[in-house]
Design a protein around this motif. Sequence first.
Motif, short mmCIF file in Angstrom:
data_model
loop_
_atom_site.label_atom_id
_atom_site.label_comp_id
_atom_site.label_asym_id
_atom_site.label_seq_id
_atom_site.Cartn_x
_atom_site.Cartn_y
_atom_site.Cartn_z
N GLY A 139 28.72 60.11 61.10
CA GLY A 139 27.74 60.74 62.37
C GLY A 139 27.44 61.97 62.01
O GLY A 139 26.98 62.57 63.20
N ASP A 142 21.73 62.17 60.34
CA ASP A 142 21.18 61.08 61.08
C ASP A 142 20.50 60.24 60.23
O ASP A 142 20.35 59.00 60.15
CB ASP A 142 19.60 61.74 61.90
N LYS A 275 21.98 54.56 60.13
CA LYS A 275 23.00 53.62 60.60
C LYS A 275 22.62 52.63 61.54
O LYS A 275 21.80 52.81 62.56
CB LYS A 275 24.22 54.41 61.14
N HIS A 278 23.15 52.51 65.73
CA HIS A 278 23.33 53.79 66.21
C HIS A 278 22.32 54.33 66.88
O HIS A 278 20.99 54.10 66.37
CB HIS A 278 23.56 54.59 64.91
#
Length: 302
Positions: A139, A142, A275, A278
């Motif tokens: 994380g 992005d 992801k 997410h």
Amino acid sequence: MENRVLRYFLTVAREGSITRAAESLHVTQPTLSRQIKDLENELGKKLFVRSNHSIILTNEGLLLKKRAEEIIDLVDRLGDEFNAIEETISGDVYIGGGETDAMRHIAQVVKNLQLSYPNRRYHLYSGNSDDVTERLDKGLIDFGILIQPAALSKYNYINIPAKDVWGVVMRKDSMLASKTSIQPTDLLNVPLICSRQSMKKTLSTNEFADWFGEVFDNLNIVTTYNLAYNAAIMVEEGIGYAITIDKIVNTSGDSNLCFRPLEPKIESGLNLVWKKHHVLSKAADIFLKEIQMEFSKSLTDE
């Protein structure tokens, strides 16, 4: 373990001195020493080796430094995202990728968005695909730019409308510079400078192994690199020939270097990935929508 203490620890690691770190943090030296000692007691590990003039991180200290930097990055980023919830015109977008001319497509989108969102900030992280996916999974970024073929099962992705062309960067006075393209046998008896990532991929995809054919096992690889800029310096100094992608190294008219493509041609496509499941920040979501629109337009125009 408090974020404040982790910041103290990182400052000491950066300064290499309790005294200088205390001055930087505007705390007293005894206070800072006690905080570091308490942290070592909490973890049950020695984090620094102290000498008369400096302190050096232990192996455990190096591990904590890496994790602490990731934690602090996430905490700072979370704060920025919450501060920007009500301010859709601002925010931060984090993008990771390797050296590729395809970054121009990202730059064009950023330039377009600056007209509507002049206060938005973009943070670029350079690294190979392993570095990028690690930060993506944690994380810390992005979006990632990955060279095909890549393991994409964990990610959403779109194709970037560009391809990287592989070839050889060499000195203009080298014996292969007179050729318009480079064939496998041309590289059999010359010193080669190769990307660590590309050679790693070779083992799994056999793309370069197939291209080189029978001579692959007899290549004279004298240097590996992570950044093409560093590889170019090695080439300039006469160390060898660098296998890399086009438009990364300066091979313009005033350069001592030139680029010759491989023959048969090897091209690598690229993906922009993020992801699955997410939730993107507002800034990242707007960036993604603009990317999707621009890339769709580029594919339509082709």
